[in-house]
Design a protein around this motif. Sequence first.
Motif, PDB file in Angstrom:
ATOM      1  N   GLN A  62      -6.084  -4.266  -1.425  1.00 49.75           N
ATOM      2  CA  GLN A  62      -4.661  -3.943  -1.371  1.00 49.75           C
ATOM      3  C   GLN A  62      -3.802  -5.198  -1.261  1.00 49.75           C
TER       4      GLN A  62
ATOM      5  N   THR B  68      -2.371  -5.323  -4.589  1.00 54.66           N
ATOM      6  CA  THR B  68      -1.377  -4.264  -4.777  1.00 54.66           C
ATOM      7  C   THR B  68      -0.042  -4.680  -4.165  1.00 54.66           C
ATOM      8  N   ILE B  69      -0.075  -5.202  -2.951  1.00 55.44           N
ATOM      9  CA  ILE B  69       1.148  -5.634  -2.267  1.00 55.44           C
ATOM     10  C   ILE B  69       1.821  -6.757  -3.041  1.00 55.44           C
TER      11      ILE B  69
ATOM     12  N   ASP C 267       1.632  -7.461  -6.229  1.00 57.46           N
ATOM     13  CA  ASP C 267       2.191  -6.973  -7.485  1.00 57.46           C
ATOM     14  C   ASP C 267       3.527  -6.265  -7.258  1.00 57.46           C
ATOM     15  N   PHE C 268       3.625  -5.471  -6.207  1.00 52.90           N
ATOM     16  CA  PHE C 268       4.876  -4.769  -5.909  1.00 52.90           C
ATOM     17  C   PHE C 268       5.963  -5.746  -5.478  1.00 52.90           C
TER      18      PHE C 268
ATOM     19  N   ALA D 296       4.289  -0.298  -1.812  1.00 49.22           N
ATOM     20  CA  ALA D 296       2.979  -0.688  -2.345  1.00 49.22           C
ATOM     21  C   ALA D 296       1.868   0.090  -1.655  1.00 49.22           C
TER      22      ALA D 296
ATOM     23  N   THR E  22       0.661   3.736  -2.408  1.00 50.57           N
ATOM     24  CA  THR E  22      -0.254   3.983  -3.528  1.00 50.57           C
ATOM     25  C   THR E  22      -1.714   3.826  -3.116  1.00 50.57           C
TER      26      THR E  22
END
Length: 233
Positions: free
Chosen positions: A91, A94-95, A97-98, A108, A111
């Motif tokens: 993650q 993920t963080i 990218d957001f 983030a 998801t």
Amino acid sequence: MKTVDLYKELAGNSYPGRGIVIGKSQDGKNAVVVYFIMGRSVNSRNRVFVEEPDGIRTEAADPAKMEDPSLIIYHPVRKLGRGLIVTNGDQTDTIRDFLEKGLPFEQALRTREFEPDGPNWTPRISGLLSPDGSYKLSILKAADEAGTGCLRQTFEYPGQAGLGHFIHTYQCDGSPIPSFEGEPTPVCIQGDIDAFTQKVWENLNEDNKVSLFVRFVDLETGREETRIVNKNQ
């Protein structure tokens, strides 16, 4: 607010799992970030932290012993500008990218959910350090023993001299392993980076500790000091 001695907190728990501490040094000049991993299985213990230009990644200490890499090989720490993301899984990406799209940390993590490793349902813990020394900590954990839902909690702190907050995946050892409960623990941050790193490492359980990352970031200049300790090196 009662502040806990971080070293005693670590020494009194044989298996907190993976842990994050974010806070400020005693003099208030440095942001402090800690991430450690522990392991009970051969696969979990067969890891080291390797430094990269934007943070660190986990890597097999002995590739021949690696079994399932899906939940143990990832980038726990990544820089984003003068901010820093630290998590116990993929993650992190993920963080990042957001945030790069201007979207918030919390969005983030909506998801994502806890790890699919029932019956433990290991929580995903995440932290975000801002350039001004303020920070957030998050935990995503199973709502029940069957893992049928995800509880999402985020905590936000201004950053205060000599104070950090500690969140970890497990309350203690067990079978299944009980997830962390309550708010992140307020802990004292003491000493310079070398003394602090040494004390954290020596108070992690000798049998279960695997790797430790500590970073001090000068809040005025952005200058970073990093220490990495690997049991397998």
